[in-house]
Design a protein around this motif. Structure first.
Motif, mmCIF file in Angstrom:
data_model
loop_
_atom_site.group_PDB
_atom_site.id
_atom_site.type_symbol
_atom_site.label_atom_id
_atom_site.label_comp_id
_atom_site.label_asym_id
_atom_site.label_seq_id
_atom_site.Cartn_x
_atom_site.Cartn_y
_atom_site.Cartn_z
ATOM 1 N N GLU A 1 14.095 -10.899 -49.797
ATOM 2 C CA GLU A 1 15.089 -11.917 -49.473
ATOM 3 C C GLU A 1 16.130 -12.046 -50.589
ATOM 4 O OE1 GLU A 1 12.018 -14.715 -46.862
ATOM 5 O OE2 GLU A 1 12.694 -15.348 -48.834
ATOM 6 N N CYS B 1 23.627 -14.298 -42.747
ATOM 7 C CA CYS B 1 22.299 -14.010 -42.197
ATOM 8 C C CYS B 1 22.287 -14.125 -40.679
ATOM 9 C CB CYS B 1 21.274 -14.965 -42.807
ATOM 10 S SG CYS B 1 20.960 -14.686 -44.564
ATOM 11 N N THR B 2 23.059 -15.053 -40.135
ATOM 12 C CA THR B 2 23.147 -15.180 -38.681
ATOM 13 C C THR B 2 23.759 -13.928 -38.055
ATOM 14 O OG1 THR B 2 23.317 -17.595 -38.775
ATOM 15 C CG2 THR B 2 24.177 -16.520 -36.802
ATOM 16 N N GLN C 1 18.810 -9.391 -50.634
ATOM 17 C CA GLN C 1 19.873 -9.491 -49.637
ATOM 18 C C GLN C 1 20.967 -10.470 -50.043
ATOM 19 O OE1 GLN C 1 18.736 -10.092 -45.591
ATOM 20 N NE2 GLN C 1 17.416 -8.279 -45.501
ATOM 21 N N ILE C 2 20.631 -11.539 -50.750
ATOM 22 C CA ILE C 2 21.624 -12.571 -51.034
ATOM 23 C C ILE C 2 22.099 -12.571 -52.479
ATOM 24 C CG2 ILE C 2 20.735 -14.065 -49.209
ATOM 25 C CD1 ILE C 2 19.403 -15.755 -51.371
ATOM 26 N N HIS D 1 24.134 -18.705 -44.793
ATOM 27 C CA HIS D 1 23.697 -18.926 -43.410
ATOM 28 C C HIS D 1 24.488 -18.071 -42.428
ATOM 29 C CE1 HIS D 1 24.312 -20.968 -39.513
ATOM 30 N NE2 HIS D 1 23.003 -21.057 -39.549
ATOM 31 N N ASN E 1 15.500 -11.764 -41.294
ATOM 32 C CA ASN E 1 16.165 -10.509 -41.615
ATOM 33 C C ASN E 1 15.347 -9.672 -42.591
ATOM 34 O OD1 ASN E 1 18.388 -11.163 -40.011
ATOM 35 N ND2 ASN E 1 19.474 -12.138 -41.692
ATOM 36 N N LEU F 1 17.329 -15.873 -43.076
ATOM 37 C CA LEU F 1 17.105 -14.907 -44.147
ATOM 38 C C LEU F 1 15.713 -14.304 -44.056
ATOM 39 C CD1 LEU F 1 18.010 -13.531 -46.771
ATOM 40 C CD2 LEU F 1 17.246 -15.565 -48.009
ATOM 41 N N ASP G 1 21.293 -11.053 -38.271
ATOM 42 C CA ASP G 1 20.205 -11.211 -37.307
ATOM 43 C C ASP G 1 20.666 -10.843 -35.903
ATOM 44 O OD1 ASP G 1 17.447 -12.124 -36.771
ATOM 45 O OD2 ASP G 1 18.431 -13.673 -35.576
#
Length: 265
Positions: A19, A91-92, A22-23, A88, A262, A259, A95
């Motif tokens: 996680e 990640c949306t 990714q961010i 957010h 994903n 998150l 997804d």
């Protein structure tokens, strides 16, 4: 879940390595001038996720996260940079692409939820729900992913709150054309504004002879989203004084859900 819990450091809300990977690129860079930054952004996000998931107060954050004043200071700074909203939204979109869909949705569902807000700066009384507090006006895609949230006093009608939602959706999700709503949104002013902004609003009504609970097509997904939100104890009530802080808490919660989906499909 057992395999996932072994990847977290101390608490189930902690970021896993996948996680964080990714961010991490979304974190603000260090300033080239002044004292070298000593804070660990991963620990700041872990503390904020713990806060929202457990519902504890700022002063009750575990000592593992460092001084709570430091966490709060960085929360306010990152909130002003719209970092939680950015995480957010990214990640949306990821997804949606993982599900084989376009990153930007073309359809959505709108609804509202009245919730108690004992410490809000401004509150209202929702006569229908008999609640003194705030109202969460949200829009989700057809799978229930949060697209937009707008907070108002609870005495603001659903249709009036939806007009503000429509303006925001058109700016952030420009490809949305079709919206589904319940009978509370069947108002002339809302329909006129939707037509002006090139939205098509379809009102889903209960069947005439229905008694008790009834699952409505396209409408149940937004109720499930409210259920996802209230699993995070900080969101069971609105404990925040400021509206922007409350919206940030919602984005932390729902962004964490996206998150995790994903990073651990």
């Amino acid at each position: 879940m057992a395999a996932l819990s072994r990847k977290t450091k101390r608490y189930p809300s902690d970021l896993t390595d996948e996680e964080w990977e990714q961010i991490a690129p979304l974190m603000p860079p260090a300033s080239p001038r002044g004292r070298k930054r000593s804070v660990d952004f991963r620990e700041i996000l872990n503390a904020l996720r713990y806060l929202v998931r457990s519902g504890c107060g700022w002063e009750m954050l575990p000592v593992h996260f460092g001084p709570w004043q430091t966490v709060y200071w960085w929360f306010r700074r990152l909130m002003r940079r719209f970092l939680f909203r950015t995480i957010h939204d990214v990640c949306t979109m990821l997804d949606r692409e993982a599900e084989g869909r376009e990153a930007s949705p073309t359809g959505g569902v709108i609804d509202s939820q009245s919730i108690k807000a004992p410490h809000a700066e401004t509150r209202g009384y929702d006569a229908g729900k008999k609640i003194v507090g705030r109202k969460r006006h949200i829009a989700v895609d057809t799978d229930g992913r949060l697209l937009m949230v707008h907070l108002t006093p609870a005495d603001i009608s659903d249709s009036a709150g939806a007009q503000m939602i429509l303006d925001a959706i058109r700016k952030r999700w420009p490809w949305v054309k079709q919206l589904f709503a319940d009978g509370a949104y069947d108002r002339a002013m809302l329909m006129d504004k939707a037509a002006f902004l090139d939205f098509s609003v379809e009102v889903i009504r209960r069947s005439a002879g229905a008694k008790g609970f009834e699952v409505l097509p396209r409408r149940w997904v937004v109720e499930r989203t409210f259920g996802w939100m209230t699993r995070w104890r900080r969101l069971v009530r609105d404990y925040e004084q400021r509206v922007d802080v409350s919206e940030a808490m919602i984005h932390i919660a729902v962004g964490s859900l996206m998150l995790r989906r994903n990073a651990h499909p």
